[in-house]
Write a protein that holds these residues in place. Structure first.
Motif, PDB file in Angstrom:
ATOM      1  N   GLU A   1       0.838  -1.209   0.000  1.00 14.49           N
ATOM      2  CA  GLU A   1       0.000   0.000   0.000  1.00 14.49           C
ATOM      3  C   GLU A   1       0.873   1.260   0.000  1.00 14.49           C
ATOM      4  N   ARG A   2       1.947   1.253   0.808  1.00 12.81           N
ATOM      5  CA  ARG A   2       2.861   2.393   0.817  1.00 12.81           C
ATOM      6  C   ARG A   2       3.525   2.571  -0.549  1.00 12.81           C
ATOM      7  N   GLY A   3       3.846   1.434  -1.176  1.00  7.71           N
ATOM      8  CA  GLY A   3       4.448   1.491  -2.502  1.00  7.71           C
ATOM      9  C   GLY A   3       3.510   2.091  -3.531  1.00  7.71           C
ATOM     10  N   LEU A   4       2.216   1.767  -3.415  1.00  7.87           N
ATOM     11  CA  LEU A   4       1.219   2.340  -4.331  1.00  7.87           C
ATOM     12  C   LEU A   4       1.157   3.858  -4.178  1.00  7.87           C
ATOM     13  N   ARG A   5       1.222   4.321  -2.936  1.00 11.79           N
ATOM     14  CA  ARG A   5       1.169   5.772  -2.699  1.00 11.79           C
ATOM     15  C   ARG A   5       2.394   6.462  -3.305  1.00 11.79           C
ATOM     16  N   ARG A   6       3.577   5.798  -3.189  1.00 18.20           N
ATOM     17  CA  ARG A   6       4.787   6.385  -3.771  1.00 18.20           C
ATOM     18  C   ARG A   6       4.685   6.442  -5.287  1.00 18.20           C
ATOM     19  N   LEU A   7       4.145   5.380  -5.904  1.00 19.52           N
ATOM     20  CA  LEU A   7       3.986   5.364  -7.356  1.00 19.52           C
ATOM     21  C   LEU A   7       3.059   6.492  -7.811  1.00 19.52           C
ATOM     22  N   ALA A   8       1.980   6.705  -7.051  1.00 21.16           N
ATOM     23  CA  ALA A   8       1.019   7.748  -7.412  1.00 21.16           C
ATOM     24  C   ALA A   8       1.656   9.132  -7.354  1.00 21.16           C
ATOM     25  N   VAL A   9       2.480   9.378  -6.338  1.00 18.69           N
ATOM     26  CA  VAL A   9       3.143  10.672  -6.191  1.00 18.69           C
ATOM     27  C   VAL A   9       4.140  10.910  -7.324  1.00 18.69           C
TER      28      VAL A   9
ATOM     29  N   PRO B   1      -5.368   0.335   4.532  1.00 16.84           N
ATOM     30  CA  PRO B   1      -6.826   0.406   4.783  1.00 16.84           C
ATOM     31  C   PRO B   1      -7.646  -0.003   3.563  1.00 16.84           C
ATOM     32  N   GLY B   2      -6.962  -0.388   2.459  1.00 19.52           N
ATOM     33  CA  GLY B   2      -7.688  -0.842   1.293  1.00 19.52           C
ATOM     34  C   GLY B   2      -7.370  -0.034   0.060  1.00 19.52           C
ATOM     35  N   LEU B   3      -7.586  -0.670  -1.085  1.00 21.23           N
ATOM     36  CA  LEU B   3      -7.247  -0.040  -2.350  1.00 21.23           C
ATOM     37  C   LEU B   3      -8.095   1.205  -2.607  1.00 21.23           C
ATOM     38  N   LYS B   4      -9.382   1.153  -2.248  1.00 21.50           N
ATOM     39  CA  LYS B   4     -10.259   2.300  -2.514  1.00 21.50           C
ATOM     40  C   LYS B   4      -9.778   3.540  -1.775  1.00 21.50           C
ATOM     41  N   ARG B   5      -9.328   3.371  -0.545  1.00 24.31           N
ATOM     42  CA  ARG B   5      -8.840   4.517   0.225  1.00 24.31           C
ATOM     43  C   ARG B   5      -7.577   5.099  -0.411  1.00 24.31           C
TER      44      ARG B   5
ATOM     45  N   GLU C   1      -6.758   4.977  -3.578  1.00 27.91           N
ATOM     46  CA  GLU C   1      -7.149   5.685  -4.807  1.00 27.91           C
ATOM     47  C   GLU C   1      -7.813   7.019  -4.489  1.00 27.91           C
ATOM     48  N   ALA C   2      -8.620   7.019  -3.408  1.00 25.65           N
ATOM     49  CA  ALA C   2      -9.291   8.268  -3.025  1.00 25.65           C
ATOM     50  C   ALA C   2      -8.286   9.310  -2.544  1.00 25.65           C
ATOM     51  N   ASP C   3      -7.272   8.872  -1.808  1.00 27.03           N
ATOM     52  CA  ASP C   3      -6.272   9.804  -1.263  1.00 27.03           C
ATOM     53  C   ASP C   3      -5.347  10.348  -2.346  1.00 27.03           C
ATOM     54  N   THR C   4      -5.053   9.524  -3.355  1.00 29.75           N
ATOM     55  CA  THR C   4      -4.041   9.921  -4.355  1.00 29.75           C
ATOM     56  C   THR C   4      -4.637  10.428  -5.650  1.00 29.75           C
ATOM     57  N   GLY C   5      -5.902  10.085  -5.908  1.00 31.35           N
ATOM     58  CA  GLY C   5      -6.525  10.485  -7.165  1.00 31.35           C
ATOM     59  C   GLY C   5      -6.058   9.645  -8.344  1.00 31.35           C
ATOM     60  N   VAL C   6      -5.403   8.558  -8.082  1.00 32.14           N
ATOM     61  CA  VAL C   6      -4.917   7.661  -9.136  1.00 32.14           C
ATOM     62  C   VAL C   6      -5.671   6.342  -9.043  1.00 32.14           C
ATOM     63  N   ARG C   7      -6.080   5.830 -10.209  1.00 35.10           N
ATOM     64  CA  ARG C   7      -6.749   4.532 -10.247  1.00 35.10           C
ATOM     65  C   ARG C   7      -5.726   3.456 -10.570  1.00 35.10           C
TER      66      ARG C   7
END
Length: 479
Positions: A414-422, A447-451, A453-459
């Motif tokens: 999940e942390r990695g997904l947030r870094r990719l989005a940034v 907390p889940g993929l939907k959260r 995506e909602a926080d980063t604006g990336v799908r």
């Protein structure tokens, strides 16, 4: 009764020592991982470390050999000279390997050369002679008398345990063979430039027959014709009376399968070892030592707790020593026996352990058992054991013995997904991850993929990796 089983495949030679129909010792040798112990090299001193009283010697390998000052002829125990007074960089030495390279360390070296035979060890550059301490005093005195009759012109000899009961002719024949080997080594040394190998120790099959074969053996079986021929030729040269003990196995089933050794070899790699009563051992390896824990398991006994504890510990003594020999475990070993209150029980366990040690050819030292039930011991570490030869470090846990839990892996991904989005300017990213971690994220954990995506604006479009992939795998997939 003992048996020696020698099996040779193109990729590996295996030697099994069977005692009372049970596998006691197992040795492996592979073309790319040959033991160096006993090899003799003409080397050149690379550097001398006064602070360690040691030197590193180039013998033509990837790693330099380590030579301690006590292994030099000009300095023995109690010497007063520093190594810097004896050796200088560039000096050429004839050295012998006493311990294989282990971990990041190079081979251990000595200048006190010794050539092992069937009945004696020939010391070509020493005046020392002696007899194995494993023999009874009366037999040792007899063998000392035979040494005086050998007529040694130079060098010394150590008479081995295998010489028990043999006559002067057998010992003399073995010594003359070793003297011829030494003559060849001297000629090769004179003709060779350092660094270079000048003598290679015998192959595993011959070493096994030379070092293990004794009076209490029922047979020696060899399943490879060439190995059988070489073993027989060696015995004809040094111990012709033993040639008849060796047979060429030609059964339809493989030699190790026929004697039930194949499965036992695999068990020697497991952490848990069962005891006959229902208890078990847990064997764990660390960088500094091997720790063995004794547990009662499902064994609850029939009378008192003290009886149950003592019986389990006594069973453990026998199995621990078998496992140390079988796995060829060396270095510092700590055994955690089940706590015993009576001093007599602790003394019984130590006595049983020492009795089992008498069957081990490797040098060991045991410290008295502590009130906590701990026994500290050391076992000489010369070559790589089964674990080092047959296994490699797990790429997932990197030697820890544990891996990330699925929950922990999901948090990391999940942390990695947030870094990719940034880091990305894209609105949609395709990523690959472990299917079980993907399931956790999709179900709203951590907390889940939907959260995310909602926080980063990336799908994120998730693609499942292979089930065998690391749990924390996260890879950006190009469209």
């Amino acid at each position: 009764m003992k048996q020696l089983l020698i099996s040779r495949d193109p990729g590996e030679t295996r030697v099994a020592l069977v005692e009372d129909a049970k596998l006691a010792e197992l040795y492996l040798e592979r073309p790319k991982r040959l033991s160096m112990v006993g090899n003799i090299y003409k080397g050149r001193v690379e550097n001398v470390l006064g602070g360690m009283d040691a030197a590193f010697v180039d013998i033509g390998l990837d790693k330099n050999g380590f030579l301690y000052v006590d292994e030099l002829p000009d300095a023995g125990p109690g010497h007063s000279k520093k190594i810097t007074e004896i050796l200088k960089p560039g000096k050429e030495l004839v050295v012998q390997v006493t311990r294989d390279p282990m971990g990041g360390k190079g081979p251990r070296l000595t200048t006190q050369l010794g050539l092992a035979g069937r009945y004696v060890v020939y010391l070509p550059e020493s005046a020392i002679s002696g007899v194995s301490r494993r023999l009874e005093n009366e037999e040792r005195e007899r063998l000392r008398g035979l040494i005086k009759q050998l007529g040694l012109e130079s060098g010394g000899v150590i008479v081995r345990t295998a010489a028990e009961g043999v006559d002067l002719q057998a010992i003399s024949r073995d010594l003359r063979f070793l003297e011829r080997v030494w003559g060849a080594i001297r000629r090769r040394t004179a003709e060779t430039e350092a660094p270079a190998l000048v003598y290679s120790e015998a192959e595993l099959a011959i070493r096994a027959v030379r070092d293990l074969l004794g009076r209490d053996f029922g047979s020696v079986l060899v399943d490879d014709h060439d190995a059988y021929r070489r073993v027989s030729n060696y015995l004809r040269a040094v111990a012709p009376e033993l040639v008849g003990e060796v047979s060429h196995y030609q059964g339809s089933r493989s030699l190790f399968e026929a004697f039930g050794i194949e499965g036992e070899a695999r068990k020697a790699l497991t952490r848990r070892v069962e005891l006959p009563s229902g208890g078990y051992l847990a064997i764990d390896h660390t960088e500094a030592m091997t720790v063995i824990d004794v547990n009662t398991g499902r064994f609850v006994g029939k009378r008192f707790l003290g009886d149950t504890t003592l019986k389990t510990n006594l069973e453990a003594c026998r199995e621990i020593m078998r496992q140390l020999r079988l796995r060829d475990i060396g270095g510092i070993i700590v055994i955690d026996f089940i706590d015993m209150t009576p001093r007599t029980s602790r003394e019984q366990v130590v006595a049983a352990l020492e009795a089992e040690l008498a069957r081990d050819r490797t040098k060991t030292y045991v410290v008295e058992i502590s009130p906590l039930g701990l026994v500290e011991m050391t076992r000489q570490n010369i070559t790589l054991g089964l674990r080092e030869v047959m296994t490699e470090t797990c790429p997932t846990c990197r030697g820890l013995g544990v891996i990330l839990s699925e929950e922990s892996a999901a948090i990391e991904v999940e942390r990695g997904l947030r870094r990719l989005a940034v880091d990305s300017a894209e609105c949609v990213l395709r990523v690959e991850m472990h299917p079980r971690v993907a399931a956790l994220l999709l179900m709203g954990h951590s907390p889940g993929l939907k959260r995310v995506e909602a926080d980063t604006g990336v799908r994120f479009l998730i693609q499942a990796a292979e089930e065998s992939a690391p749990l924390d795998r996260l890879e950006l997939v190009a469209d």
